[in-house]
Structures are given as C-alpha cells and as structure tokens.
Design a protein around this motif. Sequence first.
Motif, PDB file in Angstrom:
ATOM      1  N   UNK A 166      63.215  31.663   3.924  1.00  0.00           N
ATOM      2  CA  UNK A 166      63.081  30.934   5.189  1.00  0.00           C
ATOM      3  C   UNK A 166      62.421  31.822   6.253  1.00  0.00           C
ATOM      4  N   UNK A 167      62.849  33.067   6.340  1.00  0.00           N
ATOM      5  CA  UNK A 167      62.271  33.991   7.322  1.00  0.00           C
ATOM      6  C   UNK A 167      60.822  34.303   6.967  1.00  0.00           C
ATOM      7  N   UNK A 170      73.540  47.492   0.113  1.00  0.00           N
ATOM      8  CA  UNK A 170      72.458  46.496   0.165  1.00  0.00           C
ATOM      9  C   UNK A 170      71.120  47.229   0.259  1.00  0.00           C
ATOM     10  N   UNK A 171      70.229  46.996  -0.735  1.00  0.00           N
ATOM     11  CA  UNK A 171      68.966  47.731  -0.775  1.00  0.00           C
ATOM     12  C   UNK A 171      67.825  46.784  -1.147  1.00  0.00           C
ATOM     13  N   UNK A 172      66.613  47.215  -0.776  1.00  0.00           N
ATOM     14  CA  UNK A 172      65.433  46.472  -1.211  1.00  0.00           C
ATOM     15  C   UNK A 172      64.262  47.423  -1.375  1.00  0.00           C
ATOM     16  N   UNK A 173      63.248  46.957  -2.110  1.00  0.00           N
ATOM     17  CA  UNK A 173      62.045  47.758  -2.337  1.00  0.00           C
ATOM     18  C   UNK A 173      60.843  46.830  -2.445  1.00  0.00           C
ATOM     19  N   UNK A 191      71.321  34.422  -0.295  1.00  0.00           N
ATOM     20  CA  UNK A 191      70.542  35.452   0.408  1.00  0.00           C
ATOM     21  C   UNK A 191      69.057  35.207   0.205  1.00  0.00           C
ATOM     22  N   UNK A 192      68.642  34.913  -1.019  1.00  0.00           N
ATOM     23  CA  UNK A 192      67.215  34.682  -1.253  1.00  0.00           C
ATOM     24  C   UNK A 192      66.709  33.473  -0.470  1.00  0.00           C
ATOM     25  N   UNK A 193      67.523  32.444  -0.372  1.00  0.00           N
ATOM     26  CA  UNK A 193      67.127  31.262   0.395  1.00  0.00           C
ATOM     27  C   UNK A 193      66.824  31.635   1.839  1.00  0.00           C
ATOM     28  N   UNK A 194      67.689  32.445   2.443  1.00  0.00           N
ATOM     29  CA  UNK A 194      67.476  32.848   3.830  1.00  0.00           C
ATOM     30  C   UNK A 194      66.260  33.765   3.950  1.00  0.00           C
ATOM     31  N   UNK A 241      65.501  41.128   5.290  1.00  0.00           N
ATOM     32  CA  UNK A 241      66.516  41.960   4.660  1.00  0.00           C
ATOM     33  C   UNK A 241      67.017  43.056   5.590  1.00  0.00           C
ATOM     34  N   UNK A 242      66.128  43.638   6.379  1.00  0.00           N
ATOM     35  CA  UNK A 242      66.591  44.628   7.360  1.00  0.00           C
ATOM     36  C   UNK A 242      67.574  44.002   8.334  1.00  0.00           C
ATOM     37  N   UNK A 243      67.306  42.739   8.699  1.00  0.00           N
ATOM     38  CA  UNK A 243      68.205  42.038   9.600  1.00  0.00           C
ATOM     39  C   UNK A 243      69.550  41.721   8.984  1.00  0.00           C
ATOM     40  N   UNK A 244      69.633  41.749   7.660  1.00  0.00           N
ATOM     41  CA  UNK A 244      70.896  41.505   6.956  1.00  0.00           C
ATOM     42  C   UNK A 244      71.605  42.798   6.577  1.00  0.00           C
ATOM     43  N   UNK A 245      71.111  43.923   7.075  1.00  0.00           N
ATOM     44  CA  UNK A 245      71.778  45.187   6.795  1.00  0.00           C
ATOM     45  C   UNK A 245      71.343  45.864   5.519  1.00  0.00           C
TER      46      UNK A 245
END
Length: 438
Positions: free
Chosen positions: A250-251, A203-206, A244-247, A150-154
Amino acid sequence: MTSPHDTPTLPRTFIRDLAPMTGQEVRLRGQILSRRDLGGLQFVTLRDGSGAVQCVSDGLGLDLPLPESSVEILGTVAPHPKQAGEVEVRMQAMRLISAAAEATPVELPKLSRVHPDTLLNHRAVTVRGLKERAVLRVQAELLAGFREALSGMGFTEISTPKIVEAGAEGGANLFSVDYFGEPAYLAQSPQLYKQMMVGAFERVFEVAPVFRGEQHNTSRHLTEYLSLDAELGFIDSEEDVMDVETEVLRVMLARVAERCGPELKLLEATLPQVPDRIPRIPLLEARALVEREFGHAVGGKDLDPEGERLLGEYFIREHGSDFVFVTQFPQAARPFYTHPAGEVDGVPVTRGFDLLLRGLEITSGGQRIHDPEMLRRSIEAYGLNPETLRGYAEVFRYGMPPHGGFAIGAERLTALLLGISNVRMARAFPRDRTRLQP
C-alpha cells in the motif's frame, strides 16, 4: 550557437520545474532527444534527468547538432500551442557542451518499433528513451517506498553476503565461483542470513541482487534480479507476514501514485488498488477452483503459469482484487526452512504462501521453522548436508522467536504494474541465460 566558454548568467533550471515558470527566462542543460527543421522554425526535444520539453527557435538558424549531443539552451518558457497545460521553451541561444560523434544505432523517439533484442543489445543507449527511463524511475520509487514502509514499522536495513558456501534453497540452480581455490556460490536469496538477523534486530529487510542459474529463457525470468526481502520475529502465524506485506505494498503504490504521475501517464499505466485485506486461498483449493471454473487441470505440486493467470482472472472478476495470496503450499513445493502446517487430504502442507498480482507470482513467503530439533529433521528429510548449514542452524539453539518473511521480485512487480510483457525491460541491464552484455 554561442561559444562553449561563455559564462551563463542564469542558474540552471530542471525541466520538471518549468510548468509554473511561464514568461520567465531559463537556462536548461540536457541532451537532444530529437530535432527537426520546419520552414523557418527549428524544433528540439531536450531531455534532462528530470524530464523532456520541446524547445522552438524562430529564425535563429541554429546549427543543430546530432541527437544525444549535450547542449545548453537559453530561452523563455511559454504555453505549449497544442497541448493544454504543457509548456515549451522559446530558444534564444544554444551552446554545444559535448557533441555526439555519430548517430545512435536506433532512433530513440522510435524505440516502440524496434525489436526487443535490438533494444537490449544497445541498452546503454536505448535506456535513455523516455519510456525506458520512466519504467526505471517508477521502480526507483517502488524501492524507496519499500524502504519507507518497513523503516516506519521498525525494521532495520541489513546487507548480507552474495558469495556463500551453500544455496538457501538447495537444488542445481546455483552459479558456482572459485573462491581462492574453494568452491562457493552466488547467493540465490538472503533467506538464511535475514533469519539469523531476526535474532539481532527482530525486524529486518534488504534490497539486493540475487542469482538463479535456472535453464529457462522466458519473458518472466531473469538470472540476476533485485530482491526486496523482509523478515520479522514474534509472529503468531504466516497471517502476520501477509498483513505486513499488504501494508508495505500500500505504501509503495501510494508513493508511486504521488511521485510518478508523468511517468504513469507516459506509460498509460493504471495502478491497482491494494485491498484492506488481500484475499487468501489455499493452494489445493485454488487448483480445484481453476479446474471447476475454467476446465484447466493443474499438474505437479504448484500452480502452472496458466493456472496462475486463470486464478488471477477469477479474483479480479469475482472479488475486484488484482492481488490474491495462495497459501498452504505442500511441503514438496517449499524449501526446507518452511514451517509445516499438518496435512490436508493426506498431503503435508506448510505455512508458505505466494502472492499473485494480475495472475503472476510476485512474492514467495511464509513462516519459518524456529525450533532447532524440527529444523534438524527438516534438513535431514530434504537430503541436505548439515555441515554446510551449520552456521545457520546454530542460531536456532539460542532462543529464536517464531518468525517469517517474504521476498518481492522488483523487476517482475514493476513489469506487472506498468503492463510490460517482458521482465527484461524492467531492468536497466538485464541478465538472462544468454545475455552478459552490455
């Protein structure tokens, strides 16, 4: 055994670094996992934070301390006589650092024979077992992969409150707390806050714990679990969220494959392949498919556990995919903030989805309502108190973009990837309906 005050002359080596050091002298520090005397030979399995290795003494006559004692071992790395490609350490000296005062309540090398309740009752000790540690190390890499992707996706990592005025999903499965004389609750989800933060960062995550006070006691549920949440703005539909979740998956799995080879081997686990595009099927079609193919009629508004299992079996068999997205959930099966998507056969459906892995749900997600008037009507239709949601609803009056997101249960994902039947074993110190210790 030498004096505990002897000054070591070699730098410490970690067990994970021993493989290319055949013939070299090393100084190890760790805890004794097991010990045995066999004729003139003494065998010690030493465990440190990076792995475990067999250490052998020939004729030294060491006074071996109890298992789990902390020791320092000086020795020479040599090829393992019975395991090709592995090494052992020929001991020259052992120094006691901290002695175990008594034998452990269960033998750590034999944990596979111990009842799960006993394992959990003594979890502070049993978590030291090699397989138990391997599970948590894999999980740590999954979390790192989630952040990396997710960091890599901004995306920007955020932290949201865990003491809240109202539940994100309503219902009775809330833990209440006394907040200086006022009623409050432990957060079921960061959902409302991560939506608010879309307005700030897009774009955020936790990565954080969430709390569910449901009265269940199954092998797939916890009352406190680690939720991996993501939310993104300026989407066209829930399809963008699933992509996005698929990628991200994968990572995450690629990182585990790269960094956890020894753990996967120890656990005899095979990671699934993430398809370029994970198959997708609307819920009503999924229910019909399960009944047609397996004769299993699903009642209620969702898929039941058996329906999920059978659907997963079908997609593995027919499409070679361990993953399947179930889409277009009925409005009655989704929270108030889920964006509607019209009707199918007279049933109001939404842009909400679940992701199944090997026949079990690991994700809930979808597109959210971003129109303030639509949100107001939805809050009213769900019978919720608008006052408790006032701070949340306010942000939608100021130009929120179309957005959506998903949440992955870290323990359930870990358990499914590693073939663990009880999700409690995928958390260091699990909490369920009856467990508050250790």
